[in-house]
Write an enzyme that holds these catalytic residues in place. Sequence first.
Site, PDB file in Angstrom:
ATOM      1  N   ASP A   2       0.827  -1.195   0.000  1.00 32.99           N
ATOM      2  CA  ASP A   2       0.000   0.000   0.000  1.00 32.99           C
ATOM      3  C   ASP A   2       0.865   1.250   0.000  1.00 32.99           C
ATOM      4  O   ASP A   2       1.506   1.565   1.011  1.00 32.99           O
ATOM      5  CB  ASP A   2      -0.919  -0.013   1.220  1.00 32.99           C
ATOM      6  CG  ASP A   2      -1.976   1.067   1.180  1.00 32.99           C
ATOM      7  OD1 ASP A   2      -2.030   1.795   0.171  1.00 32.99           O
ATOM      8  OD2 ASP A   2      -2.745   1.190   2.143  1.00 32.99           O
ATOM      9  N   ASP A  44      -1.101   5.865  -6.734  1.00 28.29           N
ATOM     10  CA  ASP A  44      -1.450   4.961  -5.640  1.00 28.29           C
ATOM     11  C   ASP A  44      -1.664   3.552  -6.161  1.00 28.29           C
ATOM     12  O   ASP A  44      -2.486   3.339  -7.057  1.00 28.29           O
ATOM     13  CB  ASP A  44      -2.707   5.468  -4.927  1.00 28.29           C
ATOM     14  CG  ASP A  44      -3.114   4.600  -3.760  1.00 28.29           C
ATOM     15  OD1 ASP A  44      -2.209   4.101  -3.056  1.00 28.29           O
ATOM     16  OD2 ASP A  44      -4.310   4.400  -3.543  1.00 28.29           O
TER      17      ASP A  44
END
Length: 490
Positions: A172, A370
């Site tokens: 992440d 992201d």
Amino acid sequence: MATTSPFLFFTVLFSFSLLTSTALSRSVSQTRTTVLDVSSSLQQTLQILSFDPQTLQPFNDETVTMSFLNSSSSFSLPLHSRELVLKTQHEDYKSLLQSRLDRDSARVNSLVTKLQLALNNIDRHDLKPLYTQIRPEDLNTPVVSGASQGSGEYFSRIGVGTPPKQFSMVLDTGSDVNWLQCQPCTDCYQQSDPIFDPRSSSSYSSLSCDSKQCGSLDVSACRSNNCLYQVSYGDGSYTVGNFATETVSFGNSGSVNGVALGCGHDNEGLFVGSAGLLGLGGGALSLTNQIKASSFSYCLVDRDSSRSGILEFNSPQTGDAVTAPLLKNSKVDTFYYVGLTGFSVGGQSVQIPPSLFQMDDSGDGGIIVDCGTAITRLQTQAYNSLRDSFKKMSTNLKSTSGVALFDTCYDFSGMTSVKVPTVSFQFSGGKTLNLPAKNYLIPVDSMGTFCFAFAPTSSSMSIIGNVQQQGIRVSFDLANSRVGFSANKC
């Protein structure tokens, strides 16, 4: 009165028609297209539904040689999509997609919340415990950060402890805190590996409440001078437990001692399959900062593919990479902002004010890269301009009704492949990245419905998601504040 010769009239008319035809022909020929492999994409939708993780070759759990990593050390790890860790329970691809989109929307909301808290100067001392998610008997009233960040969609294999035990961990780039499920469990979700028992590791060490790492948490609590942590995510998932240091190993590449991570005794939500999470953000507690990495890169395979990608630390950037400035937000250090100026469709620039992607002096706006968000979110004005440009150049494609958050979809049933306008990112400095067709037209069922994989957002912050990153090596040069995109370098 002078009269016009019929011959001259038809000559002029013919010449005008010829010029017009030539101009139109040139205009059409200048439209840049790429080929979408429809049959391959649909085949993958069927394969992922029937894929059984038990058919994969066993992960290599052999003990690695312990060594210290420094800023010049480099190592790599394989990456897998979420569905390769635990067999999907969805009966059809459309319901699997809807589940993915639900998680994705929750994640986007949580990223935006984190930014808004920072912009409004709300720090950890202003945040309150979220008692509704924590039972009174769980770890003596731990607290919640309130700035949820969401879980990613890709997994890697990491060794934890001494001797090292191997675990599948979520990657992440939108969060910092590393954590994994630990024995004894008050409440743990199902994971593919045995749950980590800190008592079996000689390198496990609890952090005190006055430690620097404990102080770096958004919110921390204390019990018997042991630091407690909690992280809550946008989909309602959360993890609660002790904050400690451990040895983390990376295949046969080496290991790092004293990495701060959460040892979660109460972990609930949608993390099913993974053992925990590796935070690759820009904050102090992220794995990248703790191992003092000068750079890292990843290459994500299609989420419906049974192949693996790769995660590398301290590896050189490829010479043919499309590079752009890597920007930091003074209000929130987790996110990786990139200098994006606009888009082109079919080789023609889309009329979008560059200011829509710029971050102002207050830290508002901008666009981040992201790996945990799937669908790229653009400010509504930018999205509308991009979508309209694509639709204008795709009148030859058979349109169909929208699906979920997608409002631009096409019916490719019965087709093997189709030519579509090329969509490209335009970065600061004049660099352009052409996306493969499968990175912006994705299947939403197994019958041939494909949708334009962008979505609008009312937030000032835009997000480049992992669908657009598939098959592209994304390199973060942290030392020189550059981000690079290398197509076909996986």
